[in-house]
Scaffold this motif. Structure first.
Motif, PDB file in Angstrom:
ATOM      1  N   TYR A  78       0.852  -1.185   0.000  1.00  7.88           N
ATOM      2  CA  TYR A  78       0.000   0.000   0.000  1.00  7.88           C
ATOM      3  C   TYR A  78       0.888   1.235   0.000  1.00  7.88           C
ATOM      4  O   TYR A  78       1.782   1.377   0.836  1.00  7.88           O
ATOM      5  CB  TYR A  78      -0.932   0.010   1.219  1.00  7.88           C
ATOM      6  CG  TYR A  78      -1.840   1.209   1.230  1.00  7.88           C
ATOM      7  CD1 TYR A  78      -2.838   1.343   0.281  1.00  7.88           C
ATOM      8  CD2 TYR A  78      -1.663   2.223   2.157  1.00  7.88           C
ATOM      9  CE1 TYR A  78      -3.671   2.462   0.269  1.00  7.88           C
ATOM     10  CE2 TYR A  78      -2.492   3.334   2.153  1.00  7.88           C
ATOM     11  CZ  TYR A  78      -3.491   3.446   1.210  1.00  7.88           C
ATOM     12  OH  TYR A  78      -4.306   4.556   1.188  1.00  7.88           O
ATOM     13  N   ASP A  79       0.639   2.140  -0.944  1.00 11.12           N
ATOM     14  CA  ASP A  79       1.539   3.291  -1.099  1.00 11.12           C
ATOM     15  C   ASP A  79       0.913   4.639  -0.751  1.00 11.12           C
ATOM     16  O   ASP A  79       1.503   5.677  -1.009  1.00 11.12           O
ATOM     17  CB  ASP A  79       2.112   3.332  -2.515  1.00 11.12           C
ATOM     18  CG  ASP A  79       1.051   3.626  -3.572  1.00 11.12           C
ATOM     19  OD1 ASP A  79      -0.121   3.863  -3.224  1.00 11.12           O
ATOM     20  OD2 ASP A  79       1.417   3.621  -4.753  1.00 11.12           O
ATOM     21  N   PHE A  80      -0.254   4.632  -0.167  1.00 11.16           N
ATOM     22  CA  PHE A  80      -0.928   5.847   0.288  1.00 11.16           C
ATOM     23  C   PHE A  80      -1.322   6.788  -0.842  1.00 11.16           C
ATOM     24  O   PHE A  80      -1.668   7.933  -0.605  1.00 11.16           O
ATOM     25  CB  PHE A  80      -0.074   6.619   1.316  1.00 11.16           C
ATOM     26  CG  PHE A  80       0.142   5.854   2.585  1.00 11.16           C
ATOM     27  CD1 PHE A  80      -0.762   5.937   3.622  1.00 11.16           C
ATOM     28  CD2 PHE A  80       1.251   5.036   2.735  1.00 11.16           C
ATOM     29  CE1 PHE A  80      -0.566   5.218   4.792  1.00 11.16           C
ATOM     30  CE2 PHE A  80       1.458   4.310   3.895  1.00 11.16           C
ATOM     31  CZ  PHE A  80       0.546   4.405   4.927  1.00 11.16           C
ATOM     32  N   SER A  81      -1.281   6.328  -2.078  1.00  7.85           N
ATOM     33  CA  SER A  81      -1.751   7.186  -3.163  1.00  7.85           C
ATOM     34  C   SER A  81      -3.277   7.095  -3.214  1.00  7.85           C
ATOM     35  O   SER A  81      -3.862   6.098  -2.821  1.00  7.85           O
ATOM     36  CB  SER A  81      -1.158   6.767  -4.506  1.00  7.85           C
ATOM     37  OG  SER A  81      -1.628   5.491  -4.885  1.00  7.85           O
ATOM     38  N   ASN A  82      -3.882   8.141  -3.686  1.00 10.73           N
ATOM     39  CA  ASN A  82      -5.331   8.194  -3.736  1.00 10.73           C
ATOM     40  C   ASN A  82      -5.743   8.518  -5.165  1.00 10.73           C
ATOM     41  O   ASN A  82      -5.560   9.631  -5.617  1.00 10.73           O
ATOM     42  CB  ASN A  82      -5.845   9.251  -2.762  1.00 10.73           C
ATOM     43  CG  ASN A  82      -7.340   9.328  -2.745  1.00 10.73           C
ATOM     44  OD1 ASN A  82      -8.032   8.534  -3.366  1.00 10.73           O
ATOM     45  ND2 ASN A  82      -7.857  10.303  -2.023  1.00 10.73           N
ATOM     46  N   GLN A  83      -6.278   7.538  -5.853  1.00 14.52           N
ATOM     47  CA  GLN A  83      -6.638   7.723  -7.256  1.00 14.52           C
ATOM     48  C   GLN A  83      -8.108   8.084  -7.459  1.00 14.52           C
ATOM     49  O   GLN A  83      -8.538   8.265  -8.574  1.00 14.52           O
ATOM     50  CB  GLN A  83      -6.318   6.443  -8.043  1.00 14.52           C
ATOM     51  CG  GLN A  83      -4.877   6.002  -7.925  1.00 14.52           C
ATOM     52  CD  GLN A  83      -3.905   7.030  -8.447  1.00 14.52           C
ATOM     53  OE1 GLN A  83      -4.161   7.689  -9.454  1.00 14.52           O
ATOM     54  NE2 GLN A  83      -2.797   7.203  -7.765  1.00 14.52           N
TER      55      GLN A  83
ATOM     56  N   ASN B 142       4.336   1.294   2.012  1.00  9.60           N
ATOM     57  CA  ASN B 142       5.435   2.111   1.515  1.00  9.60           C
ATOM     58  C   ASN B 142       5.419   3.390   2.341  1.00  9.60           C
ATOM     59  O   ASN B 142       4.601   4.264   2.126  1.00  9.60           O
ATOM     60  CB  ASN B 142       5.247   2.410   0.031  1.00  9.60           C
ATOM     61  CG  ASN B 142       6.351   3.287  -0.524  1.00  9.60           C
ATOM     62  OD1 ASN B 142       7.143   3.864   0.207  1.00  9.60           O
ATOM     63  ND2 ASN B 142       6.387   3.397  -1.840  1.00  9.60           N
ATOM     64  N   MET B 143       6.339   3.471   3.291  1.00  8.03           N
ATOM     65  CA  MET B 143       6.421   4.627   4.179  1.00  8.03           C
ATOM     66  C   MET B 143       7.641   5.452   3.781  1.00  8.03           C
ATOM     67  O   MET B 143       8.765   5.128   4.166  1.00  8.03           O
ATOM     68  CB  MET B 143       6.530   4.188   5.637  1.00  8.03           C
ATOM     69  CG  MET B 143       5.409   3.281   6.107  1.00  8.03           C
ATOM     70  SD  MET B 143       3.868   4.133   6.418  1.00  8.03           S
ATOM     71  CE  MET B 143       4.197   4.854   7.988  1.00  8.03           C
ATOM     72  N   ASN B 144       7.414   6.467   2.961  1.00 10.17           N
ATOM     73  CA  ASN B 144       8.492   7.345   2.506  1.00 10.17           C
ATOM     74  C   ASN B 144       9.608   6.571   1.822  1.00 10.17           C
ATOM     75  O   ASN B 144      10.788   6.785   2.080  1.00 10.17           O
ATOM     76  CB  ASN B 144       9.047   8.171   3.678  1.00 10.17           C
ATOM     77  CG  ASN B 144       7.987   9.035   4.300  1.00 10.17           C
ATOM     78  OD1 ASN B 144       7.189   9.646   3.601  1.00 10.17           O
ATOM     79  ND2 ASN B 144       7.961   9.071   5.619  1.00 10.17           N
ATOM     80  N   GLY B 145       9.228   5.645   0.949  1.00  9.28           N
ATOM     81  CA  GLY B 145      10.196   4.886   0.176  1.00  9.28           C
ATOM     82  C   GLY B 145      10.722   3.638   0.859  1.00  9.28           C
ATOM     83  O   GLY B 145      11.474   2.879   0.265  1.00  9.28           O
ATOM     84  N   GLU B 146      10.351   3.423   2.101  1.00  7.02           N
ATOM     85  CA  GLU B 146      10.790   2.234   2.835  1.00  7.02           C
ATOM     86  C   GLU B 146       9.599   1.316   3.054  1.00  7.02           C
ATOM     87  O   GLU B 146       8.526   1.757   3.472  1.00  7.02           O
ATOM     88  CB  GLU B 146      11.374   2.656   4.183  1.00  7.02           C
ATOM     89  CG  GLU B 146      11.920   1.496   4.990  1.00  7.02           C
ATOM     90  CD  GLU B 146      12.517   1.976   6.316  1.00  7.02           C
ATOM     91  OE1 GLU B 146      12.477   1.190   7.263  1.00  7.02           O
ATOM     92  OE2 GLU B 146      12.999   3.113   6.387  1.00  7.02           O
TER      93      GLU B 146
END
Length: 172
Positions: A79-84, A120-124
């Motif tokens: 999960y990358d926290f993007s909102n589509q 995915n927390m700031n690339g980590e």
């Protein structure tokens, strides 16, 4: 929005397993969310109790993103926290459809030990076990759905009085 899941809850399972209990919990969450968000007006969506609090709309957006995270966990995705998505109807539909997909996935995979949360927390990449879904997103959805119910009542548009969350049905 017709044909969305969880306008009612089906019959319960005869057995008690981790997946049947979780499945029923998801049905309860879906039912509550369905009726908390059914018939919302713009004034209801805009309502927030204080300047630095979330509006009902922002709570619904947040709930939608929580179901995205849960769905990604069940699908083995990060999960990358993007909102589509955007807009109330998209968030509502996404939430209910995600919950339905998770409900169905439980019927196919009953081994919850294989479900982990990957963020995915700031690339980590941060990985946590399934347990974190219970005290995290699932509980948070219940919490924020209750806020939507309370806020809509305050803005003058309470949920349908026939909604019976104990039975999972709408009474006439």
């Amino acid at each position: 929005m017709n044909n969305l899941p969880f306008s009612s809850i089906g019959p319960y399972s005869d057995s008690f397993t981790s997946t049947t209990v979780l499945s029923r919990m998801i049905e309860g969450i879906g039912f509550r969310f369905y009726w908390a968000t059914e018939g919302l007006r713009q004034i209801d969506l805009d309502y927030k109790p204080c300047e630095d609090g979330r509006s009902s709309y922002e709570n619904i957006e947040h709930i939608s993103m929580l179901t995205d995270a849960i769905s990604d966990a069940f699908e083995g995705r990060i999960y990358d926290f993007s909102n589509q998505k955007s807009g109330f109807e998209d968030y509502r539909k996404n939430t209910l459809n995600n919950l339905d997909a998770i409900f169905k996935a439980l019927k196919e995979n009953s081994d919850l030990s294989k479900v982990s949360v990957r963020l995915n927390m700031n690339g980590e990449e941060v990985v946590t076990p399934f347990w974190n879904l219970i005290n995290g997103p699932f509980s948070d959805i219940i919490y924020h759905t209750g806020q939507v119910v309370a806020f809509r009542r305050i803005s003058g548009n309470p949920i349908n009085p026939g909604v019976n969350v104990f039975l999972g049905q709408v009474m006439s």
